[in-house]
Design an enzyme around this catalytic site. Structure first.
Site, PDB file in Angstrom:
ATOM      1  N   TRP A   1       0.824  -1.216   0.000  1.00  0.00           N
ATOM      2  CA  TRP A   1       0.000   0.000   0.000  1.00  0.00           C
ATOM      3  C   TRP A   1       0.853   1.260   0.000  1.00  0.00           C
ATOM      4  O   TRP A   1       0.475   2.283  -0.537  1.00  0.00           O
ATOM      5  CB  TRP A   1      -0.921   0.010   1.241  1.00  0.00           C
ATOM      6  CG  TRP A   1      -1.935  -1.081   1.214  1.00  0.00           C
ATOM      7  CD1 TRP A   1      -2.642  -1.503   0.126  1.00  0.00           C
ATOM      8  CD2 TRP A   1      -2.363  -1.881   2.321  1.00  0.00           C
ATOM      9  NE1 TRP A   1      -3.479  -2.521   0.488  1.00  0.00           N
ATOM     10  CE2 TRP A   1      -3.335  -2.774   1.839  1.00  0.00           C
ATOM     11  CE3 TRP A   1      -2.018  -1.918   3.677  1.00  0.00           C
ATOM     12  CZ2 TRP A   1      -3.979  -3.698   2.641  1.00  0.00           C
ATOM     13  CZ3 TRP A   1      -2.658  -2.844   4.486  1.00  0.00           C
ATOM     14  CH2 TRP A   1      -3.623  -3.721   3.968  1.00  0.00           C
TER      15      TRP A   1
ATOM     16  N   HIS B   1       3.651 -10.617   7.554  1.00  0.00           N
ATOM     17  CA  HIS B   1       2.597  -9.944   8.327  1.00  0.00           C
ATOM     18  C   HIS B   1       1.284 -10.714   8.258  1.00  0.00           C
ATOM     19  O   HIS B   1       0.450 -10.498   7.396  1.00  0.00           O
ATOM     20  CB  HIS B   1       2.446  -8.522   7.781  1.00  0.00           C
ATOM     21  CG  HIS B   1       1.863  -7.533   8.753  1.00  0.00           C
ATOM     22  ND1 HIS B   1       2.610  -6.898   9.715  1.00  0.00           N
ATOM     23  CD2 HIS B   1       0.603  -7.062   8.905  1.00  0.00           C
ATOM     24  CE1 HIS B   1       1.839  -6.065  10.408  1.00  0.00           C
ATOM     25  NE2 HIS B   1       0.606  -6.149   9.931  1.00  0.00           N
TER      26      HIS B   1
ATOM     27  N   GLU C   1       0.867 -11.365  13.691  1.00  0.00           N
ATOM     28  CA  GLU C   1      -0.128 -11.431  14.767  1.00  0.00           C
ATOM     29  C   GLU C   1      -1.118 -12.560  14.544  1.00  0.00           C
ATOM     30  O   GLU C   1      -2.181 -12.364  13.948  1.00  0.00           O
ATOM     31  CB  GLU C   1      -0.898 -10.103  14.870  1.00  0.00           C
ATOM     32  CG  GLU C   1      -0.074  -8.966  15.415  1.00  0.00           C
ATOM     33  CD  GLU C   1      -0.888  -7.698  15.648  1.00  0.00           C
ATOM     34  OE1 GLU C   1      -2.085  -7.672  15.315  1.00  0.00           O
ATOM     35  OE2 GLU C   1      -0.312  -6.726  16.162  1.00  0.00           O
TER      36      GLU C   1
ATOM     37  N   GLU D   1       6.018  -4.535  17.309  1.00  0.00           N
ATOM     38  CA  GLU D   1       5.056  -3.535  16.835  1.00  0.00           C
ATOM     39  C   GLU D   1       4.355  -2.898  18.029  1.00  0.00           C
ATOM     40  O   GLU D   1       3.910  -3.590  18.942  1.00  0.00           O
ATOM     41  CB  GLU D   1       4.019  -4.198  15.921  1.00  0.00           C
ATOM     42  CG  GLU D   1       3.144  -3.188  15.189  1.00  0.00           C
ATOM     43  CD  GLU D   1       2.017  -3.863  14.410  1.00  0.00           C
ATOM     44  OE1 GLU D   1       2.305  -4.612  13.462  1.00  0.00           O
ATOM     45  OE2 GLU D   1       0.853  -3.622  14.781  1.00  0.00           O
TER      46      GLU D   1
ATOM     47  N   LYS E   1      -0.713   7.865   5.916  1.00  0.00           N
ATOM     48  CA  LYS E   1      -2.133   7.526   5.935  1.00  0.00           C
ATOM     49  C   LYS E   1      -2.851   8.393   6.977  1.00  0.00           C
ATOM     50  O   LYS E   1      -2.291   8.671   8.043  1.00  0.00           O
ATOM     51  CB  LYS E   1      -2.310   6.045   6.266  1.00  0.00           C
ATOM     52  CG  LYS E   1      -3.777   5.636   6.249  1.00  0.00           C
ATOM     53  CD  LYS E   1      -3.950   4.141   6.265  1.00  0.00           C
ATOM     54  CE  LYS E   1      -5.447   3.812   6.332  1.00  0.00           C
ATOM     55  NZ  LYS E   1      -5.700   2.391   6.172  1.00  0.00           N
TER      56      LYS E   1
HETATM   57  C1  IDC Z   1      -3.557  -1.433  10.426  1.00  0.00           C
HETATM   58  C2  IDC Z   1      -3.221  -0.201   9.607  1.00  0.00           C
HETATM   59  C3  IDC Z   1      -4.456   0.242   8.869  1.00  0.00           C
HETATM   60  C4  IDC Z   1      -4.997  -0.935   8.039  1.00  0.00           C
HETATM   61  C5  IDC Z   1      -5.221  -2.148   8.937  1.00  0.00           C
HETATM   62  C6  IDC Z   1      -5.675  -3.385   8.178  1.00  0.00           C
HETATM   63  O1  IDC Z   1      -2.738   0.815  10.450  1.00  0.00           O
HETATM   64  O2  IDC Z   1      -4.160   1.345   8.043  1.00  0.00           O
HETATM   65  O3  IDC Z   1      -6.202  -0.553   7.447  1.00  0.00           O
HETATM   66  O4  IDC Z   1      -4.024  -2.470   9.606  1.00  0.00           O
HETATM   67  O5  IDC Z   1      -4.692  -3.798   7.305  1.00  0.00           O
HETATM   68  C7  IDC Z   1      -2.015  -4.339  14.254  1.00  0.00           C
HETATM   69  C8  IDC Z   1      -1.548  -4.895  12.967  1.00  0.00           C
HETATM   70  C9  IDC Z   1      -1.412  -3.815  11.930  1.00  0.00           C
HETATM   71  C10 IDC Z   1      -2.523  -2.804  12.056  1.00  0.00           C
HETATM   72  C11 IDC Z   1      -2.376  -2.098  13.392  1.00  0.00           C
HETATM   73  C12 IDC Z   1      -3.403  -0.980  13.642  1.00  0.00           C
HETATM   74  O6  IDC Z   1      -0.345  -5.624  13.073  1.00  0.00           O
HETATM   75  O7  IDC Z   1      -1.426  -4.416  10.663  1.00  0.00           O
HETATM   76  O8  IDC Z   1      -2.384  -1.867  11.021  1.00  0.00           O
HETATM   77  N1  IDC Z   1      -2.459  -3.096  14.448  1.00  0.00           N
HETATM   78  O9  IDC Z   1      -4.699  -1.497  13.650  1.00  0.00           O
HETATM   79  N2  IDC Z   1      -2.107  -4.994  15.402  1.00  0.00           N
HETATM   80  C13 IDC Z   1      -2.656  -4.188  16.328  1.00  0.00           C
HETATM   81  C14 IDC Z   1      -2.889  -2.958  15.736  1.00  0.00           C
END
Ligand code: IDC
Length: 508
Positions: free
Chosen positions: A245, A306, A344, A433, A472
């Site tokens: 993205w 991921h 995750e 993360e 974003k």
């Molecule tokens: C989020 C991104 C968001 C996207 C979403 C789905 O910030 O822009 O739309 O993923 O792809 C995680 C994840 C991580 C998430 C982030 C925030 O590893 O991919 O990114 N998050 O939600 N785990 C807890 C929070």
């Protein structure tokens, strides 16, 4: 809320249309346009649920979570548990409150006793004490002497849990050992947690020598990352957003800006691994580019497979194997590469049945080519349940760490308790993360809770990587959506989380 409904409807419409994800994933255009091309809003639907569930589960688990910094050593006859329960500042001093439980595990009654509790620093005085005992502070110790007959006498199998005291010290102290003397003799009790607890590591700022030039090949020792000289080192990182993205942020100059001005020594390259979330083989090249930029800059780099919408890492295991075959083939001799094999795991997967078997398999797969790189393993419930993993870690392998992820507006002390439980059990944990927004990546930013987290992690020598390097329009992005630069950011270009990160990462 309206916004969320809009996302949900958008998501549904896109799901019904189906199949349109597969196109146009690798066009390299300006960051914002890239995102629009990919119709990423579809994933918001998932993300909303993801955020909600994370919050609920965390809350639900609070009651059952292991107590903070509980310390215990079973002796044949007596156990003493000293638990820090509260701490606050009084002028320039620290006041701490501890509870103490004494259990008689033996066959004979204890009729009288004293217990000398030793800390790692000077105690100024004790302010208060309870449970039918008197308390005396001297040097680094506080001595408990029961005064009431009901406190003195402890029958076999009996536990007295009402002892406790408050002490004052200059900067706060940590419980180390206790000496319990009774009519049954003298028992020395070590604080297991203090032994396992690693030495705090200071964070360095960039002074012209690159992080990899300074530290070289990393390894895992105890619960910590150590460098080529066996010295603990803290990795302070930034993660890209999904590189499908936001490909434009895989940028050498951008990484350099992070290194030189924001205290960053590690880049995480997030490759969403589900084809529903932008994965395609063509993205491998972006990862390879990113690793090479990091190498040229002397920065550490985490290759992140991921897992998210595909909650069970076994779902895309064959693709993962092919991916890591390619990566290890290229990078086995690099000294700056770390592999993260499942971001995750979520959606009802368990450590024993799903994640551990996947991890054992993938570690063997990676080790067949790369025998020493650190490998980070995701943990249940979106990489939160390190406490569960610490009961059954992977054995017979070295340089393995386990992921803990937090979002400070959602995950607080109850998640730090899980971390503490895991570290106390000797589990090497890495925060691959985190954000200081809510778990959804949106919502409130909590700078104070974020700083509490980082201070805690530093005190335990645990490294951390912040989500995410993109512009974003979301709270957890580091760059403002009005800024299209992919390097050379000034403070004005940074979001609230971005400014916070720069301040915290560049301070010690
Ligand atoms: C989020 C991104 C968001 C996207 C979403 C789905 O910030 O822009 O739309 O993923 O792809 C995680 C994840 C991580 C998430 C982030 C925030 O590893 O991919 O990114 N998050 O939600 N785990 C807890 C929070």
């Amino acid at each position: 809320m309206k916004q969320n409904i809009k996302f949900a409807l958008g998501a549904l419409a896109i799901f019904v249309a189906g199949g349109i994800f597969a196109t146009a994933l690798i066009t390299v255009v300006k960051p914002k346009e890239a995102e629009a091309t990919l119709k990423e809003d579809a994933y918001r639907y998932y993300e909303m649920k993801h955020g909600e569930i994370t919050t609920q589960q965390t809350n639900g688990e609070t009651a059952a979570a292991a107590p903070t910094e509980k310390t215990e050593k079973q002796d044949d006859t007596v156990s003493v548990i000293v638990t820090p329960t509260n701490t606050w500042a009084e002028g320039s001093n620290a006041v701490q409150q501890f509870s103490v439980a004494v259990t008689n595990n033996g066959a004979a009654a204890i009729n009288d006793w004293t217990c000398v509790i030793e800390f790692d620093g000077e105690v100024m005085d004790n302010i208060n004490g309870w449970g039918g005992a008197s308390y005396t502070a001297l040097g680094k110790t506080v001595t408990i002497s029961p005064t009431e007959p009901w406190a003195k006498e402890i029958q076999p199998g009996d536990s007295k849990k009402d002892f406790g005291f408050q002490l004052r010290s200059a900067t706060g102290v940590t419980y180390k050992t206790a000496k319990f003397t009774s009519d049954l003799g003298e028992i020395k009790i070590e604080n297991k947690e203090a032994e396992a607890s690693p030495a705090p590591v200071e964070v360095e700022s960039y002074d012209g020598t690159s992080p990899v030039a300074l530290h070289g090949q990393l390894a895992v020792k105890g619960t910590q990352i150590v460098d080529k000289n066996g010295e603990p080192v803290i990795l302070q990182g930034v993660s890209t957003h999904g590189i499908a993205w936001f490909p434009a942020y895989v940028d050498k100059e951008g990484f350099k800006t992070l290194r030189d001005t924001m205290g960053v020594n590690t880049i995480r390259l997030a490759l969403y691994s589900s084809t529903n979330e932008g994965y395609s083989k063509a993205m491998h090249q972006k990862v390879i580019d990113g690793v090479n930029y990091a190498k040229e800059l002397g920065m550490y780099v985490i290759i992140d497979w991921h897992i998210l919408a595909n909650g069970n890492p076994n779902t895309d295991k064959e693709a993962a194997k092919a991916f890591f075959t390619e990566m290890t083939g290229k990078f086995k001799d690099y000294d700056n590469v770390i592999y993260e094999i499942c971001n995750e795991p979520n959606g009802g997967v368990t450590w024993e049945n799903d994640i551990k078997p996947y991890a054992v398999d993938m570690i063997n797969h990676i080790r067949a080519v790369d025998d020493n790189a650190i490998i980070i393993v995701g943990t249940p419930t979106w990489s939160q349940d390190v406490d569960i993993v610490s009961q059954s870690p992977i054995t017979g392998q070295s340089n393995i760490m386990y992921a803990l992820h937090f979002y400070a507006s959602t995950h607080r002390q109850e998640l730090r308790n899980k971390l503490n439980t895991a570290l106390s059990a000797g589990l090497p944990v890495f925060v691959s993360e985190f954000g200081i927004s809510e778990a959804s990546g949106a919502g409130m930013i909590d700078e104070n809770e974020g700083t509490t987290w980082i201070n805690y992690l530093r005190s335990k020598g645990v490294g951390y990587v912040c989500w995410n390097l993109s512009n974003k329009n979301e709270a957890c992005a580091l760059i403002k959506d009005s800024c299209t630069k992919t390097s050379g950011w000034t403070d004005d270009d940074l979001t609230q989380q971005g400014k916070w990160l720069k301040k915290v990462y560049t301070s010690k």
